[in-house]
Design an enzyme around this catalytic site. Structure first.
Site, short mmCIF file in Angstrom:
data_model
loop_
_atom_site.label_atom_id
_atom_site.label_comp_id
_atom_site.label_asym_id
_atom_site.label_seq_id
_atom_site.Cartn_x
_atom_site.Cartn_y
_atom_site.Cartn_z
N LYS A 1 41.88 -16.41 -14.81
CA LYS A 1 40.82 -15.85 -13.95
C LYS A 1 40.51 -14.46 -14.48
O LYS A 1 41.18 -13.48 -14.17
CB LYS A 1 41.33 -15.76 -12.50
CG LYS A 1 40.29 -15.91 -11.44
CD LYS A 1 39.37 -14.77 -11.16
CE LYS A 1 39.76 -13.42 -10.78
NZ LYS A 1 38.62 -12.48 -10.92
N SER B 1 45.12 -3.53 -9.92
CA SER B 1 45.45 -2.37 -9.10
C SER B 1 46.69 -2.63 -8.24
O SER B 1 47.02 -3.77 -7.90
CB SER B 1 44.26 -2.03 -8.20
OG SER B 1 43.97 -3.14 -7.38
N GLU C 1 51.54 -6.11 -13.35
CA GLU C 1 51.30 -4.91 -14.18
C GLU C 1 50.23 -4.11 -13.44
O GLU C 1 49.07 -4.53 -13.38
CB GLU C 1 50.79 -5.30 -15.57
CG GLU C 1 51.78 -6.07 -16.42
CD GLU C 1 52.95 -5.24 -16.90
OE1 GLU C 1 52.96 -4.01 -16.67
OE2 GLU C 1 53.88 -5.80 -17.50
N CYS D 1 45.60 1.88 -18.18
CA CYS D 1 46.65 2.07 -17.16
C CYS D 1 47.74 3.03 -17.62
O CYS D 1 48.29 3.77 -16.82
CB CYS D 1 47.25 0.73 -16.80
SG CYS D 1 47.80 -0.18 -18.25
N GLU E 1 45.72 7.38 -8.78
CA GLU E 1 45.13 6.87 -10.03
C GLU E 1 43.61 6.98 -9.96
O GLU E 1 42.98 6.50 -9.02
CB GLU E 1 45.53 5.41 -10.24
CG GLU E 1 45.05 4.91 -11.58
CD GLU E 1 45.34 3.43 -11.81
OE1 GLU E 1 45.04 2.62 -10.92
OE2 GLU E 1 45.86 3.09 -12.88
P1 NAD Z 1 41.68 -5.10 -9.45
O1 NAD Z 1 43.02 -5.10 -8.82
O2 NAD Z 1 40.51 -4.71 -8.64
O3 NAD Z 1 41.33 -6.56 -10.02
C1 NAD Z 1 42.16 -7.19 -10.99
C2 NAD Z 1 41.87 -8.68 -10.95
O4 NAD Z 1 42.31 -9.19 -9.71
C3 NAD Z 1 40.39 -9.05 -11.06
O5 NAD Z 1 40.29 -10.23 -11.84
C4 NAD Z 1 40.00 -9.33 -9.61
O6 NAD Z 1 38.93 -10.23 -9.48
C5 NAD Z 1 41.28 -9.95 -9.09
N1 NAD Z 1 41.48 -9.87 -7.64
C6 NAD Z 1 40.99 -8.95 -6.77
N2 NAD Z 1 41.42 -9.24 -5.52
C7 NAD Z 1 42.21 -10.34 -5.62
C8 NAD Z 1 42.95 -11.13 -4.68
N3 NAD Z 1 42.99 -10.83 -3.38
N4 NAD Z 1 43.64 -12.19 -5.13
C9 NAD Z 1 43.65 -12.52 -6.45
N5 NAD Z 1 42.96 -11.83 -7.38
C10 NAD Z 1 42.26 -10.74 -6.97
O7 NAD Z 1 41.84 -4.19 -10.76
P2 NAD Z 1 40.72 -3.79 -11.81
O8 NAD Z 1 39.83 -2.79 -11.11
O9 NAD Z 1 40.13 -5.00 -12.43
O10 NAD Z 1 41.57 -3.06 -12.93
C11 NAD Z 1 41.94 -1.73 -12.85
C12 NAD Z 1 43.37 -1.62 -12.37
O11 NAD Z 1 44.22 -2.39 -13.23
C13 NAD Z 1 43.91 -0.22 -12.45
O12 NAD Z 1 44.66 0.08 -11.30
C14 NAD Z 1 44.83 -0.23 -13.66
O13 NAD Z 1 45.84 0.72 -13.66
C15 NAD Z 1 45.36 -1.62 -13.60
N6 NAD Z 1 45.83 -2.06 -14.92
C16 NAD Z 1 47.17 -2.12 -15.14
C17 NAD Z 1 47.65 -2.49 -16.38
C18 NAD Z 1 49.14 -2.58 -16.65
O14 NAD Z 1 49.51 -3.21 -17.64
N7 NAD Z 1 49.98 -1.97 -15.85
C19 NAD Z 1 46.76 -2.82 -17.40
C20 NAD Z 1 45.39 -2.75 -17.15
C21 NAD Z 1 44.93 -2.37 -15.89
#
Ligand code: NAD
Length: 500
Positions: A190, A244, A266, A301, A401
């Site tokens: 996804k 996130s 992550e 991140c 963040e």
């Molecule tokens: P997000 O949490 O908004 O979304 C991530 C994914 O989860 C998307 O595909 C989204 O559609 C999906 N999602 C959202 N709500 C959901 C739910 N209730 N159930 C299942 N899936 C759901 O994050 P983002 O804005 O896409 O990415 C940025 C965040 O990702 C930042 O906080 C960043 O630090 C983190 N990040 C962490 C790493 C790591 O390796 N630690 C790497 C990259 C990004």
């Protein structure tokens, strides 16, 4: 980027007009929910419309995936054959690197040169790397009492829901798909609704060119509201999530409320980089930390968003940082002479601008602090590299963040103070330190509560090294052998063969 690289814009224009569907059980299926209007963050223009999957479609996909898991559609395929198919995916990626790089850049806004030379080639390397592991990760015999034999089997977990963020779209997807397939699992990928294009194109390439059995790799294009069903479904056995911390928390709750599916998380970060006064090659250290902080427009991140700088070198470091930040050119990420593209989407842009406003009330703004709307940038989500000085360790911009080009600089005098500031957030993804004193380097490294530590070079990554955070930055590790254990379950088998 080599000078010969031709950006396949005409091809992409045509490709974007074709329907963007779900890939379920080897078929292309239209999403049942409303169209998602995918935008180009560099100019606000629509790239394409994507009918999103409904939560009923999500559950139906999980049911089919589980049928394939139970039938052994993929786990019964020999390890050699699995490896060959993973290598074939790597080749498909390498043969289409320009197209994939363009489809990565268009909805994300990252520089085409970054996609071309770094992100996309690494995806191919990931598939090759895990192809090599298919027959090298296995169980063991245990030293039990005489008359007994105990051995362990490493079995696929089952249906793995792989949920990726928008910042490194195909890279994050590859990092999950490759080890999950290598270990014999059924996959539902996804991608983020903001950056699904490279995953769609890769699935098209796989569908056309390879004989992977139907239902082994499924792709859902949808938003969080419907994807939530993946984490609630009893037909899903594993969620690997990058995103996130808030959504990570929700996934854990959903797992607890349903079938206690295993989760790898992550999540977010607020990583520190400590500059001691004896930092070797201080100019080089500043260059490196600045690059990791501001490349990919600060949407990484593990970037060092808090520079913790010894008082004796504080002004020098700050001056260098300001000079570097002011030299950055924001603009069209397809242009070779641009250093920074737009933020990925409007929500993210607004969030960063709000934090800049908060920062102005909490600390001293030394450069940036505004949206770049010069000329052709007027309709895009461009933000000038922004640096705040004299930030208090407990200020919101030092704790929360931001995920954008906003750096907080914090002054310290003693080593204890630096460690306490570095550890003083809810996150623990990465940390860096620069010092010429080997003894101090090791002592401080031991005391930093962080999943990854970088000594004298911030930001070192390799497929054979673990990636992942402590505290509220996540659970478990990805990459290397760690991904393999996260996509397998260990069965212990006892045999009684009698007394001697
Ligand atoms: P997000 O949490 O908004 O979304 C991530 C994914 O989860 C998307 O595909 C989204 O559609 C999906 N999602 C959202 N709500 C959901 C739910 N209730 N159930 C299942 N899936 C759901 O994050 P983002 O804005 O896409 O990415 C940025 C965040 O990702 C930042 O906080 C960043 O630090 C983190 N990040 C962490 C790493 C790591 O390796 N630690 C790497 C990259 C990004």
């Amino acid at each position: 980027m080599t000078t010969q690289t031709i950006i396949p814009l005409a091809w992409a224009k045509d490709w974007l007009t074709q329907p963007k569907n779900q890939y379920i059980n080897g078929e292309w299926v239209k999403g049942e929910n409303l169209n998602w209007d995918l935008k180009n963050p560099a100019n606000g223009e629509s790239l394409c419309q994507i009918p999103l999957a409904s939560s009923q479609q999500v559950e139906a996909t999980a049911v089919i995936a589980n049928q394939h898991h139970e039938a052994g559609t993929w786990s019964k395929v020999s390890r050699t054959e699995r490896a060959n198919l993973l290598r074939a995916i790597a080749t498909l990626i390498r043969n289409n690197v320009e197209k994939l790089a363009l489809l990565e850049t268009l909805p994300n806004g990252k520089l085409f040169s970054e996609s071309m030379t770094d992100d996309i080639p690494t995806c191919a390397d990931i598939f090759d790397y895990y192809a090599g592991w298919t027959d090298k990760y296995y169980g063991e015999t245990s030293p039990v009492d005489k008359g007994f034999l105990n051995y362990t089997l490493k079995e696929p977990i089952g249906v793995c829901a792989l949920i990726a963020p928008w910042n490194f779209p195909l890279y994050q997807a590859s990092l999950k798909i490759a080890p999950a397939l290598a270990m014999g699992n059924i996959v539902i990928i996804k991608p983020s609704e903001y950056t699904p294009l490279t995953t769609v194109f890769l699935m098209e390439l796989i569908d056309e060119a390879l004989n992977i059995p139907a239902g082994v790799i499924n792709m859902l294009l949808t938003d969080g509201a419907s994807a939530n069903q993946l984490t609630l479904s009893h037909n899903v056995h594993k969620v690997s999530f990058t995103g996130s911390t808030d959504i990570g928390r929700r996934i854990v709750q959903n797992s607890g409320q349903s079938n206690l599916k295993s989760t790898t998380l992550e999540l977010g970060g607020k990583s520190p980089c400590i500059f001691f006064e004896d930092a070797p090659d201080l100019d080089g250290a500043i260059d490196r930390a600045f690059t990791v902080m501001f490349s990919h427009k600060g949407e990484k991140c593990s970037e060092p968003t808090r520079f913790i700088i010894h008082s004796n070198i504080y002004d020098y470091v700050l001056d260098k940082l300001i000079t570097k930040a002011e030299a950055i050119k924001c603009g069209n990420p397809l242009s070779a002479d641009v250093d920074q593209g737009p933020q990925c989407n409007e929500v993210q842009f607004n969030k960063i601008m709000e934090y800049i406003k908060i920062g102005k009330s909490e600390a001293r703004l030394v450069t940036g602090g505004y949206a770049d709307t010069e000329g052709e940038n007027a309709k895009g989500y461009f933000i000038r590299p922004t640096i705040f000085a004299d930030v208090a360790p407990d200020a919101r911009i030092a704790q929360e963040e931001i995920f954008g080009p906003v750096l907080s600089c914090i002054r310290f005098d003693t080593t204890e103070e630096a460690i306490s500031i570095a550890n003083g957030t809810e996150y623990g993804l990465a940390a860096g330190l620069y010092t010429a004193n080997v003894s101090r380097a090791h002592k401080v490294a031991e005391q930093l509560d962080s999943g990854m530590l970088f000594i004298n070079r911030y930001g070192c990554y390799g497929l054979a090294a673990p990636f992942g955070g402590f505290k509220q930055s996540g659970w478990g590790k990805e990459m290397a052998i760690h991904s393999l254990s996260s996509y397998t379950k260990t069965k212990g088998v006892w045999v009684y063969y009698g007394d001697a």
